[in-house]
Design a protein around this motif. Structure first.
Motif, PDB file in Angstrom:
ATOM      1  N   ALA A 323       0.823  -1.213   0.000  1.00 30.55           N
ATOM      2  CA  ALA A 323       0.000   0.000   0.000  1.00 30.55           C
ATOM      3  C   ALA A 323       0.851   1.255   0.000  1.00 30.55           C
ATOM      4  CB  ALA A 323      -0.924  -0.014   1.218  1.00 30.55           C
ATOM      5  N   ALA A 324       1.964   1.246   0.742  1.00 24.38           N
ATOM      6  CA  ALA A 324       2.850   2.408   0.759  1.00 24.38           C
ATOM      7  C   ALA A 324       3.512   2.620  -0.595  1.00 24.38           C
ATOM      8  CB  ALA A 324       3.906   2.227   1.846  1.00 24.38           C
ATOM      9  N   TYR A 325       3.866   1.532  -1.255  1.00 23.33           N
ATOM     10  CA  TYR A 325       4.472   1.657  -2.585  1.00 23.33           C
ATOM     11  C   TYR A 325       3.468   2.226  -3.591  1.00 23.33           C
ATOM     12  CZ  TYR A 325       6.506   0.272  -7.051  1.00 23.33           C
ATOM     13  OH  TYR A 325       6.992   0.273  -8.329  1.00 23.33           O
ATOM     14  N   LEU A 326       2.226   1.752  -3.537  1.00 24.57           N
ATOM     15  CA  LEU A 326       1.199   2.271  -4.442  1.00 24.57           C
ATOM     16  C   LEU A 326       0.899   3.736  -4.158  1.00 24.57           C
ATOM     17  CD1 LEU A 326      -1.273  -0.766  -4.428  1.00 24.57           C
ATOM     18  CD2 LEU A 326       0.343  -0.136  -6.219  1.00 24.57           C
ATOM     19  N   ALA A 327       0.884   4.109  -2.884  1.00 25.98           N
ATOM     20  CA  ALA A 327       0.620   5.506  -2.552  1.00 25.98           C
ATOM     21  C   ALA A 327       1.773   6.419  -2.940  1.00 25.98           C
ATOM     22  CB  ALA A 327       0.338   5.629  -1.056  1.00 25.98           C
ATOM     23  N   SER A 328       2.994   5.888  -2.982  1.00 24.66           N
ATOM     24  CA  SER A 328       4.157   6.705  -3.315  1.00 24.66           C
ATOM     25  C   SER A 328       4.255   6.986  -4.802  1.00 24.66           C
ATOM     26  CB  SER A 328       5.440   6.018  -2.838  1.00 24.66           C
ATOM     27  OG  SER A 328       5.476   5.927  -1.437  1.00 24.66           O
ATOM     28  N   TYR A 329       3.833   6.060  -5.657  1.00 26.74           N
ATOM     29  CA  TYR A 329       4.083   6.184  -7.090  1.00 26.74           C
ATOM     30  C   TYR A 329       2.821   6.464  -7.905  1.00 26.74           C
ATOM     31  CZ  TYR A 329       8.887   4.674  -6.499  1.00 26.74           C
ATOM     32  OH  TYR A 329      10.203   4.608  -6.140  1.00 26.74           O
ATOM     33  N   ASN A 330       1.629   6.309  -7.310  1.00 33.31           N
ATOM     34  CA  ASN A 330       0.397   6.592  -8.059  1.00 33.31           C
ATOM     35  C   ASN A 330      -0.163   7.947  -7.643  1.00 33.31           C
ATOM     36  OD1 ASN A 330       0.443   4.155  -9.433  1.00 33.31           O
ATOM     37  ND2 ASN A 330      -0.676   3.094  -7.814  1.00 33.31           N
ATOM     38  N   PRO A 331      -0.654   8.739  -8.593  1.00 34.82           N
ATOM     39  CA  PRO A 331      -1.280  10.019  -8.228  1.00 34.82           C
ATOM     40  C   PRO A 331      -2.545   9.784  -7.404  1.00 34.82           C
ATOM     41  CG  PRO A 331      -0.741   9.946 -10.577  1.00 34.82           C
ATOM     42  CD  PRO A 331      -0.550   8.565 -10.059  1.00 34.82           C
ATOM     43  N   VAL A 332      -2.932  10.787  -6.646  1.00 32.86           N
ATOM     44  CA  VAL A 332      -4.097  10.674  -5.783  1.00 32.86           C
ATOM     45  C   VAL A 332      -5.365  10.464  -6.595  1.00 32.86           C
ATOM     46  CG1 VAL A 332      -5.436  11.834  -3.986  1.00 32.86           C
ATOM     47  CG2 VAL A 332      -2.956  12.110  -4.068  1.00 32.86           C
ATOM     48  N   THR A 358       5.340  11.549 -17.658  1.00 31.45           N
ATOM     49  CA  THR A 358       6.641  10.952 -17.388  1.00 31.45           C
ATOM     50  C   THR A 358       6.476   9.804 -16.398  1.00 31.45           C
ATOM     51  OG1 THR A 358       7.584  13.150 -17.650  1.00 31.45           O
ATOM     52  CG2 THR A 358       9.010  11.468 -16.687  1.00 31.45           C
ATOM     53  N   SER A 359       7.296   8.800 -16.566  1.00 24.87           N
ATOM     54  CA  SER A 359       7.197   7.647 -15.670  1.00 24.87           C
ATOM     55  C   SER A 359       7.414   8.081 -14.224  1.00 24.87           C
ATOM     56  CB  SER A 359       8.245   6.590 -16.053  1.00 24.87           C
ATOM     57  OG  SER A 359       8.233   5.534 -15.132  1.00 24.87           O
ATOM     58  N   ASN A 360       6.500   7.631 -13.337  1.00 24.24           N
ATOM     59  CA  ASN A 360       6.609   7.980 -11.938  1.00 24.24           C
ATOM     60  C   ASN A 360       7.844   7.360 -11.288  1.00 24.24           C
ATOM     61  OD1 ASN A 360       4.279   9.562 -11.789  1.00 24.24           O
ATOM     62  ND2 ASN A 360       2.980   7.753 -11.578  1.00 24.24           N
ATOM     63  N   HIS A 361       8.337   6.274 -11.821  1.00 26.26           N
ATOM     64  CA  HIS A 361       9.545   5.665 -11.266  1.00 26.26           C
ATOM     65  C   HIS A 361      10.773   6.518 -11.540  1.00 26.26           C
ATOM     66  CE1 HIS A 361       6.821   2.180 -11.254  1.00 26.26           C
ATOM     67  NE2 HIS A 361       7.588   1.721 -10.269  1.00 26.26           N
ATOM     68  N   LEU A 362      10.723   7.311 -12.629  1.00 22.99           N
ATOM     69  CA  LEU A 362      11.828   8.220 -12.896  1.00 22.99           C
ATOM     70  C   LEU A 362      11.762   9.452 -12.006  1.00 22.99           C
ATOM     71  CD1 LEU A 362      11.939   8.035 -16.811  1.00 22.99           C
ATOM     72  CD2 LEU A 362      13.379   6.819 -15.158  1.00 22.99           C
ATOM     73  N   LEU A 363      10.546   9.880 -11.685  1.00 21.30           N
ATOM     74  CA  LEU A 363      10.387  11.049 -10.824  1.00 21.30           C
ATOM     75  C   LEU A 363      10.658  10.729  -9.358  1.00 21.30           C
ATOM     76  CD1 LEU A 363       7.143  12.547 -12.390  1.00 21.30           C
ATOM     77  CD2 LEU A 363       9.506  13.289 -12.758  1.00 21.30           C
ATOM     78  N   GLY A 364      10.565   9.457  -8.991  1.00 20.98           N
ATOM     79  CA  GLY A 364      10.809   9.083  -7.609  1.00 20.98           C
ATOM     80  C   GLY A 364       9.533   9.037  -6.795  1.00 20.98           C
ATOM     81  N   PRO A 365       9.588   8.471  -5.598  1.00 21.27           N
ATOM     82  CA  PRO A 365       8.390   8.361  -4.752  1.00 21.27           C
ATOM     83  C   PRO A 365       7.969   9.717  -4.209  1.00 21.27           C
ATOM     84  CG  PRO A 365      10.324   7.600  -3.560  1.00 21.27           C
ATOM     85  CD  PRO A 365      10.784   7.874  -4.959  1.00 21.27           C
ATOM     86  N   CYS A 420       8.621  11.284   4.716  1.00 19.64           N
ATOM     87  CA  CYS A 420       8.972   9.886   4.471  1.00 19.64           C
ATOM     88  C   CYS A 420       8.209   9.332   3.282  1.00 19.64           C
ATOM     89  CB  CYS A 420       8.670   9.045   5.710  1.00 19.64           C
ATOM     90  SG  CYS A 420       9.141   7.323   5.516  1.00 19.64           S
ATOM     91  N   THR A 421       8.894   8.628   2.407  1.00 18.65           N
ATOM     92  CA  THR A 421       8.287   7.925   1.287  1.00 18.65           C
ATOM     93  C   THR A 421       8.827   6.508   1.280  1.00 18.65           C
ATOM     94  OG1 THR A 421      10.057   8.679  -0.187  1.00 18.65           O
ATOM     95  CG2 THR A 421       8.048  10.025  -0.097  1.00 18.65           C
ATOM     96  N   VAL A 422       8.159   5.642   0.535  1.00 17.51           N
ATOM     97  CA  VAL A 422       8.585   4.250   0.433  1.00 17.51           C
ATOM     98  C   VAL A 422       8.980   3.988  -1.004  1.00 17.51           C
ATOM     99  CG1 VAL A 422       7.897   1.848   0.676  1.00 17.51           C
ATOM    100  CG2 VAL A 422       7.108   3.534   2.323  1.00 17.51           C
ATOM    101  N   SER A 423      10.257   3.733  -1.210  1.00 13.61           N
ATOM    102  CA  SER A 423      10.765   3.501  -2.552  1.00 13.61           C
ATOM    103  C   SER A 423      10.823   2.012  -2.839  1.00 13.61           C
ATOM    104  CB  SER A 423      12.169   4.106  -2.695  1.00 13.61           C
ATOM    105  OG  SER A 423      13.057   3.497  -1.792  1.00 13.61           O
TER     106      SER A 423
END
Length: 432
Positions: A323-332, A358-365, A420-423
């Motif tokens: 859930a933390a990973y999805l919340a970090s990389y997906n827009p609200v 742009t890919s969210n993985h490139l932008l970071g969490p 804090c973010t979860v990468s």
């Protein structure tokens, strides 16, 4: 002069009891004062708490067995339902008089238990002395029916018999107390063993082939290495038995005598450092550890060793990481689309902004609030999850691990602006 004195019990039994429970004389003396004489009514319920391996279970078992007091001892983890627990108490009660034949007992409710309990006491002729019911790991009672814990606390009143219920637990009484209120037990705390207590207890197990001073010096070295990371008496006793043969090698080979502490320390030091890696893990058996010491290898060289590569996380921690990973990389704005079954129609055109293409993985969490994390958790777990302290404690543990990993990589943090973010790398590191 003996520390344990009580007019109701023979002095020889008290002296033997004192030798069996070292460093717990004050607690045993307090319990004897509460118990009183055999025929006297004792306190209806006693609550004993303390950390793991503080001697609660051992002291109670030794005290009741040595003084031959009628008692029933039940582990609430083994008998995890109210029916199993009540039936086990009645079954053990049948054998209190020394009879080996026990009949099957069926107890469906608390009313049946009270009735059968009175019948068992009358049949076994136990009315003239106190019966002690000891419930080990009593925190499991909170998971049973709401009337079980209050009933045990005032079982003396419900049955009108001379019975005392002793609850043993690792948590404080405030976490037990029901919201509706109940009879308050007598609370008693077992503190942790100090390093002096551990030295005294462990030194009593010295092998007959060596002197007591030699084994006491070995225990002193062992505690000097492990005391800061391990206070568990059982674990320390296991480590002492496991490494003593290596400590004695210079004496067996004739290279040193029992008083050459320096040579003995140099010989045992590298092996104690290896043993430090396996404290609490039990990733290898005693025979494997002895073979490892004989071969002079590293713990990771053993075949079939998997504790370092496969660490099982708690059940909800796995879903919290997802859930933390999805919340970090997906827009609200995508939460409704991804996690709701009936989210309605969503237009695909002009949905994403320019910077979101742009890919969210490139932008970071990206940082996220706690409410969003819990909302995603509730949607990805099949069963219903209650927001209990267990969930929040696992969230705190994961956040702490993330902060520690960042502190280890950066000497200075950006103060209050840091969130804090979860990468993905953090999740992989936890999984490893």
């Amino acid at each position: 002069m003996p520390n344990l004195e009580h007019p109701a019990y023979p002095a020889a039994d008290l002296l033997h009891l004192e030798s069996l429970v070292p460093c717990r004389e004050s607690q045993v003396s307090m319990l004897l004062s509460i118990f009183g004489e055999r025929q006297q009514f004792s306190f209806p319920s006693i609550f004993i708490y303390g950390h793991t391996s503080s001697g609660k279970t051992y002291v109670m078992q030794t005290l009741l067995t040595t003084l031959q007091l009628p008692h029933v001892f039940v582990n609430c983890v083994e008998y995890f339902t109210s029916r199993l627990l009540l039936e086990e108490i009645l079954i053990q009660l049948q054998s209190c008089s020394g009879s080996e034949q026990t009949s099957a007992v069926h107890c469906d409710s608390l009313n049946d238990f009270v009735r059968l309990f009175k019948q068992a006491l009358a049949a076994r002729e136990l009315q003239d002395q106190t019966l002690y019911i000891v419930l080990d790991r009593a925190e499991q009672l909170r998971e049973m029916e709401a009337n079980i814990l209050p009933a045990f606390l005032r079982l003396q009143e419900l049955t009108d018999r001379n019975v005392t219920v002793v609850l043993l637990s690792e948590i404080v009484w405030e976490l037990f107390r029901p919201n509706i209120g109940c009879f308050e037990p007598f609370t008693m705390y077992f503190p942790d063993y100090s390093i002096g207590h551990l030295q005294k207890i462990l030194s009593q197990n010295h092998p007959p082939d060596y002197s007591a001073d030699f084994y006491s010096a070995y225990i002193n070295i062992l505690l000097g290495v492990f005391y800061m990371v391990c206070r568990d008496l059982k674990e320390l006793r296991h480590l002492a038995a496991l490494n003593f043969a290596k400590y004695c090698e210079p004496v067996v080979r004739g290279e040193a005598n029992e008083r050459d502490t320096r040579k003995l320390w140099k010989n045992i030091e590298p092996h104690l450092k290896k043993a430090m890696q396996t404290v609490y893990l039990r990733e290898i058996s005693s025979s494997q550890w002895e073979r490892l010491q004989h071969d002079g290898g590293e713990p990771g060289q053993l075949k079939g060793l998997s504790a370092h590569t496969h660490v099982e996380l708690p059940y909800y921690s796995k879903f919290l990481l997802i859930a933390a990973y999805l919340a970090s990389y997906n827009p609200v704005r995508t939460d409704k689309r991804f996690f709701l079954k009936h989210h309605g129609k969503i237009r695909k055109t002009n949905f994403l902004k320019k910077h979101e293409k742009t890919s969210n993985h490139l932008l970071g969490p990206k940082p996220f609030p706690l409410d969003r994390l819990l909302a995603i958790l509730y949607s990805i777990v099949d069963n219903r999850v209650a927001p209990t302290a267990n969930i929040f404690s696992q969230i705190t543990s994961l956040v702490t691990l993330q902060l520690l990993s960042i502190v280890g990589q950066n000497d200075q943090l950006d103060g209050p602006r840091y969130k804090c973010t979860v990468s993905l790398d953090f999740i992989r590191a936890i999984a490893r």
